[in-house]
Each structure stands twice: as C-alpha cells, then as structure tokens.
Scaffold this motif. Sequence first.
Motif, PDB file in Angstrom:
ATOM      1  N   ASN A   1       0.896  -1.081  -0.024  1.00  0.00           N
ATOM      2  CA  ASN A   1       0.130   0.163   0.101  1.00  0.00           C
ATOM      3  C   ASN A   1       0.995   1.096  -0.018  1.00  0.00           C
ATOM      4  O   ASN A   1       0.324   2.414  -0.425  1.00  0.00           O
ATOM      5  CB  ASN A   1      -0.750   0.093   1.235  1.00  0.00           C
TER       6      ASN A   1
ATOM      7  N   TYR B   1      -6.043   0.008  10.220  1.00  0.00           N
ATOM      8  CA  TYR B   1      -4.982  -0.309   9.255  1.00  0.00           C
ATOM      9  C   TYR B   1      -3.691   0.468   9.740  1.00  0.00           C
ATOM     10  O   TYR B   1      -2.395  -0.007   9.669  1.00  0.00           O
ATOM     11  CB  TYR B   1      -5.406   0.542   7.883  1.00  0.00           C
TER      12      TYR B   1
ATOM     13  N   GLY C   1     -16.966   2.365   2.402  1.00  0.00           N
ATOM     14  CA  GLY C   1     -16.150   2.803   3.490  1.00  0.00           C
ATOM     15  C   GLY C   1     -16.668   2.276   4.831  1.00  0.00           C
ATOM     16  O   GLY C   1     -15.956   2.565   5.675  1.00  0.00           O
ATOM     17  N   ALA C   2     -17.555   1.447   4.822  1.00  0.00           N
ATOM     18  CA  ALA C   2     -18.050   0.901   6.114  1.00  0.00           C
ATOM     19  C   ALA C   2     -17.130  -0.006   6.596  1.00  0.00           C
ATOM     20  O   ALA C   2     -17.280  -0.344   7.932  1.00  0.00           O
ATOM     21  CB  ALA C   2     -19.493   0.436   5.881  1.00  0.00           C
ATOM     22  N   GLY C   3     -16.376  -0.863   5.772  1.00  0.00           N
ATOM     23  CA  GLY C   3     -15.484  -1.855   6.448  1.00  0.00           C
ATOM     24  C   GLY C   3     -15.943  -3.191   5.848  1.00  0.00           C
ATOM     25  O   GLY C   3     -15.235  -4.238   6.332  1.00  0.00           O
ATOM     26  N   LYS C   4     -16.528  -3.502   4.817  1.00  0.00           N
ATOM     27  CA  LYS C   4     -17.096  -4.744   4.142  1.00  0.00           C
ATOM     28  C   LYS C   4     -15.799  -5.539   3.792  1.00  0.00           C
ATOM     29  O   LYS C   4     -15.623  -6.716   3.852  1.00  0.00           O
ATOM     30  CB  LYS C   4     -18.247  -4.545   3.289  1.00  0.00           C
ATOM     31  N   THR C   5     -15.057  -4.816   2.843  1.00  0.00           N
ATOM     32  CA  THR C   5     -14.056  -5.396   2.294  1.00  0.00           C
ATOM     33  C   THR C   5     -12.992  -5.827   3.409  1.00  0.00           C
ATOM     34  O   THR C   5     -12.390  -7.086   3.286  1.00  0.00           O
ATOM     35  CB  THR C   5     -13.231  -4.731   1.191  1.00  0.00           C
ATOM     36  N   THR C   6     -12.707  -5.015   4.540  1.00  0.00           N
ATOM     37  CA  THR C   6     -11.903  -5.053   5.493  1.00  0.00           C
ATOM     38  C   THR C   6     -12.120  -6.518   6.255  1.00  0.00           C
ATOM     39  O   THR C   6     -11.314  -7.077   6.412  1.00  0.00           O
ATOM     40  CB  THR C   6     -11.816  -3.981   6.200  1.00  0.00           C
TER      41      THR C   6
HETATM   42  P1  ADP Z   1     -16.009  -1.087   2.058  1.00  0.00           P
HETATM   43  O1  ADP Z   1     -15.794  -2.246   1.461  1.00  0.00           O
HETATM   44  O2  ADP Z   1     -17.352  -1.215   2.853  1.00  0.00           O
HETATM   45  O3  ADP Z   1     -16.302  -0.013   1.098  1.00  0.00           O
HETATM   46  P2  ADP Z   1     -13.191  -0.802   3.345  1.00  0.00           P
HETATM   47  O4  ADP Z   1     -13.266  -2.234   4.012  1.00  0.00           O
HETATM   48  O5  ADP Z   1     -12.790  -0.853   1.711  1.00  0.00           O
HETATM   49  O6  ADP Z   1     -14.945  -0.369   2.950  1.00  0.00           O
HETATM   50  O7  ADP Z   1     -12.823   0.482   4.010  1.00  0.00           O
HETATM   51  C1  ADP Z   1     -13.225   0.744   5.329  1.00  0.00           C
HETATM   52  C2  ADP Z   1     -12.313   1.712   5.831  1.00  0.00           C
HETATM   53  O8  ADP Z   1     -10.981   1.506   5.625  1.00  0.00           O
HETATM   54  C3  ADP Z   1     -12.303   2.932   4.719  1.00  0.00           C
HETATM   55  O9  ADP Z   1     -12.374   4.173   5.673  1.00  0.00           O
HETATM   56  C4  ADP Z   1     -11.162   2.942   3.861  1.00  0.00           C
HETATM   57  O10 ADP Z   1     -10.753   4.383   3.562  1.00  0.00           O
HETATM   58  C5  ADP Z   1     -10.107   2.344   5.022  1.00  0.00           C
HETATM   59  N1  ADP Z   1      -9.093   1.642   4.147  1.00  0.00           N
HETATM   60  C6  ADP Z   1      -9.200   0.547   3.185  1.00  0.00           C
HETATM   61  N2  ADP Z   1      -8.184   0.129   2.967  1.00  0.00           N
HETATM   62  C7  ADP Z   1      -7.196   0.722   3.598  1.00  0.00           C
HETATM   63  C8  ADP Z   1      -5.744   0.672   3.451  1.00  0.00           C
HETATM   64  N3  ADP Z   1      -5.150  -0.497   2.920  1.00  0.00           N
HETATM   65  N4  ADP Z   1      -4.866   1.450   4.397  1.00  0.00           N
HETATM   66  C9  ADP Z   1      -5.712   2.372   5.148  1.00  0.00           C
HETATM   67  N5  ADP Z   1      -6.917   2.605   5.285  1.00  0.00           N
HETATM   68  C10 ADP Z   1      -7.862   1.753   4.445  1.00  0.00           C
END
Ligand code: ADP
Length: 643
Positions: A144, A387, A414-419
């Motif tokens: 990243n 992160y 941006g809710a955190g689903k992918t995370t």
């Molecule tokens: P969603 O999938 O719900 O749209 P994400 O899980 O992608 O949301 O992101 C959740 C939050 O984490 C967001 O605020 C995003 O900006 C932050 N984020 C995502 N990826 C990274 C990363 N690699 N480094 C820092 N912050 C991140």
Amino acid sequence: MSTDQAIDSEYIEKHREELDHPLLQLFQRFGHGHRRWFVVGVLASIGSRFFSLVPPVLLGVAIDALFNEEAGFTLPYVPQAWLPTTEMGQFWFVVGGMAVAMIGQAGLIFVRSSTLNLFSHRVKHEARTATYQQMQRLDMDFFNEVQTGELISILSNDVNRLEQFLDSMMGELIQLIVLMLGTAAFLVALNPQLAAVTMVVAPLSAVFTYWYMQLAEERYADIRESVGDLNSRLENNLGGIQVIKSSNTEEYEDQRVEDHSYRYFKLDWLALRLSFVYRPGLRVLTSLSFIATFIVGGIWIIQGPPGPFSGELTAGTLVTFLLLTQRLVNPLAQMGNIVERYEDAKASTKRILGLMSLPVRIKDEPDAVDLERVEGHVEYDDVTFSYDGDETVLNDVDTDVEPGETVGLVGPTGAGKTTIVKLLLRLYDVNEGSVRVDGHDVRDVTLSSLRGSMGYVGQDNFLFDGTIAENVKYGQFDASREEVIRACKRAEAHEFIENLPEGYDTDIGERGVKLSGGQRQRVAVARTILQHPAIMIFDEATSAVDTETEMLIQRSIDELAADRTTFIIAHRLSTVRDADTILVIDDGEIVERGTHEDLLAGDGLYANLWRVQAGEIEDLPEEFVEQASERVAQQALDAAEDD
Ligand code: ADP
C-alpha cells in the motif's frame, strides 16, 4: 526498531539508512556460495599485476648492467645464483623474462575477467531472485505504501548497478591495491630513500579520497531514490494512459514527468560535478609524485645525493622508478571512477537489502498447522481492526457463519465490508479478537492452506498476459482442458470464449485488455471455480458489469454458493436478497443482521437502503437522508485529504 510500527515510507527510509556495511552484507548473503570464483579472480588479479611490474624492472636492470655497464646484474627478490653470468645470457634472460611476464599477464587477465564476471553475475542473479521472493512475502501494508515503479526500479536498476561494480570496478579496485603494494615493494627494494619521495603523496591521496567519499555517499543515495520516483511516475502514467488521454491531460503529465526527470538529472549532475573535481585532483597528486621523483632522482644522478639522502642512484634505477610511478598514474586516476561506482553500488545495495530485511508480520507461525478438509465454519470473535494503528476501521465485529451458509455484507461505501474479508484471507491481522476457520485461529494455520481454501472474486480481477486457458488455470497449473472448459461453463464464460478467434487459446493482452470488463469477470469466476474452494468470497463482483452479465455471474454465484460457505459483498441489495444471513455494516460495526425479510420488517438502515434502490425516495425518513449526505460529505473530505 519495533516491529509493531506501521510500515510506512518513513519507516522504510529509516530502515534503509540504518544498514551497516551494505556491500559486506551483500557478499555474505549472496556471494558466499561462489567464493571460489571470487578467490580465483582475486589471485589472478594479483598475478596479472605482478607480471605487469616485471618489464620495467628488467628494463632498468638491462640499462644499468648491460647497456651502461654501471652496475652488476642483480634483480630484486631473485637469488644471484639463479641469474646467468655471460652478457648475452643476461640479455636473453631479460628478453625471456619480459616475454613470460607479458604472456602470463594476458593469460591471467583472461582468468580474472571470467571468474570475477561469473561471480558478479551469479550474485546479481541471486540478489534479484531473492529480493523478488522476499518482496512477494511482505505484508500488504508495504504494497500500500510503496509504488510499483519503485519496486521495479530496485529489482532491475539497482540490481544491475551491482553488476557494474562487482565485475569491473571491484576487479579494478583489487588490482589497484595490488599494484600499489607491489610497486611500493619494488621501489623500496630498489632504493628506499627515493621510494619515500615517490610515496609521499599516498597519504594525501587517501585523505582526498576520504573527503570525496563522504560527500558522494549522500548524493548517490539521493540519485537512486530519484530514479525510483521517476520509475514510479512512468509506471503510473503508462498504467493510466487511458485516463490521461480521455481527460486530455497529456501536457500536465508531460510536465510531471519532466519535473521528475529534471530532478534526477540535477542530482546526477551534482554527483558528477563532484567527481569532476576529484578525478583531476587525484591526477595532480600522482603527477606531483612523478615530478618529485624526477627532480630528486635527476639531481641525485647529476650532483650526487641531495640533502638528507645518501648512497648511489643509477640512471637505470631512476628509469625504473619513473616507469613504475607512471604506471601508477592511470590506475590511480581510475580510483575516482571506482569510488564513484562504489558509492553508487552501496546506495543500490542499501535499497536491495533494505527491502530484504523488512519485517514480515503476516507469516506462518513456527507451529502453524495445515487446514485440512475445510468445512467452512467461519467465526469472527469480537474483531477490532485498524490499518494504521490510529483509526479504528472495524469495531467488535462478531458473527458465526455455519458451513455452507451464504452471508451477504451490505452497507455504505467505506463501512468496512472489504476489510472484513481481508481479515479472513489474512491479508492483515486483527488488532483484537480473532477470526477462526473451522475453529482454528487464522494466525495458527499455514497461509498456503488458509488461502488455498478460499476463492476470491473482486470487482476488477487481474488477469495475466497470456491465453484464456492459462488464466483460468492460474494456481491449478495441471488442470486438464476438460476441467478448464467445465469451470468456464459453470462461470457462464464458455460461450463467449468459444466465439473468440482462437477460443481458449486466445491471447488476452496485458491485464486482459482485449476482453470486456464482464468477460474478464467471468474468466476470474472460472478461475476460482477450478480451485474448488471451501469458502467463496465475492466482493462487489457484479458492480462493474452490465445487467446481462450481472445476471450470468449471479447464476454462477448462486450455483457456487449452494454447496459452500459464501460471502457476498454487494452494493446492489437484490444480489444478496436470498442470502441466509445479511450483515449490515455501518462505520465498522454490524448494525443489523438477519434475512432480507427480517431486515425489511426491522425498518432500519437496510430497509432504507432497499427503498433507495427500489426508487421509493419519498418514503425515506429525514434522519437517513441527513446521515447519507453527511457521509458523502465526509467521503469527499477524506478524498481531498488523500490527495
Ligand atoms: P467497504 O468495503 O465497506 O467500502 P473498506 O473495507 O474498503 O470499506 O474500507 C473501510 C475503511 O478502511 C475506509 O475508511 C477506507 O478508507 C479504509 N481503508 C481501506 N483500505 C485501507 C488501507 N489499505 N489502508 C488504510 N485504510 C484503508
């Protein structure tokens, strides 16, 4: 440095700076197995230099003993008994000695070049592959943070810099040292007093060189860094060429590339300017040595020993002195080049080793076990995650997914689903709580078995340059053509593939540019099907495709989801309507959970999102509209900050 610290640019920079003796470390790491070539090369260097010193010495002796008959026929370090006694015998001895020295020198130069080159090329090859292997295993934090162009620059430019130093300059450095020591030994043997005059500049040259190295080190580090920056810019621009063209920003990008290139030019020029002073400076010093020897030696021969000197000096000895000193001038002037390359190689090595020695946190624990016959029971146990260690992205996420269940994850961007799914793939580790698969904490199992049990289809899947079949088989390299076709049929991709000019053997271009977004997506689904994962993850897999493709992908998702644990992150709620459980995520927390019907009945965030998508905007509560506009404003603010 603590390994809990985030791997950001500052950390990487500091880590690089703190590396001691980079070239020595490089040798220990990559040169160890090839030491014999290095040793043979060094010995051949020493031998060839030794041979190069023999002709001037023989010539001086011939002048004194044979032509001027001023002195006896003696040679430094050679017993008198070995030398011929007749004049012609001595003459042919000199001729023979010169011939042997010249041929011997040529032979040893061959040995030296081949062995040292072999050594340097091997080191280069190993450094490159080891750096790549290590880089691949670094945590996602690292990727990243660091630009691709910068990494390519390390793997190609920096590694190549090593070769330049290792095969030519290092050989020259060794030869120079041998030459200086050898010359000094001969000079001292011939006339120690005059030798002191000749060598008085040696400490001055050393001080001068030290001064230069101090200044050059920093400049070369800056240069290597600017090459990395320039490469990152180029890589970014070529990757985004379509955006540049469509936004008509060619001139803006011309300027940006020019700025980076100009910075590189300026830094390079600064370093060169320094060497423009150093190189002639060194030449002046060696010339001074020549002149001083000539003056003192000349007076000595004409008027007898000057000042503090005593004893006899013959014309032949002076000629030998001057020839040997002259032979030192060019190689010593080369010293500038060597030091320059040395500093350059040191800067490159720091970049390579800096990357090699970064800590990897996401790795197999020593007692990690393989996940076997995964059933697909997934648990999130009060998971909290951030992160950067500052901003909490997930807060107390807690859920239990039974084997075979389908879970929909919905909520605002941006809710955190992918995370949440990244933690399941263990691309990152949780800060608190745990993620478990079949009862095993993901940190206690091997990464290969964990990730091997999961299939992931994202929004835009990367395809490699190659044919369709190769891309489908990626990761399952020994799959048969029948299996590939079966997977493509299940992914609803078979028909379009059959219609391509060369079917499964059609080349799809870099990153699959010759396919449409929807086609790429279906190839990616086929790839995942072929892996037979126990757990499937679809992350907005249908959000970037047309309605028809969406329907096709949806069909394959439904089929895949039927007999395995499946996570579906979806923007369009209709995609997850039939899921066993839907988790509604807002601001890093699960705010609602249940089936579609439960959630509609609950009349919360999900119900409102559903109304939005059904076009029933008038029926939305005021509070929801306010929150949505706040969120959108916040996203715009975040985006502005990121820029
Ligand atoms: P969603 O999938 O719900 O749209 P994400 O899980 O992608 O949301 O992101 C959740 C939050 O984490 C967001 O605020 C995003 O900006 C932050 N984020 C995502 N990826 C990274 C990363 N690699 N480094 C820092 N912050 C991140």
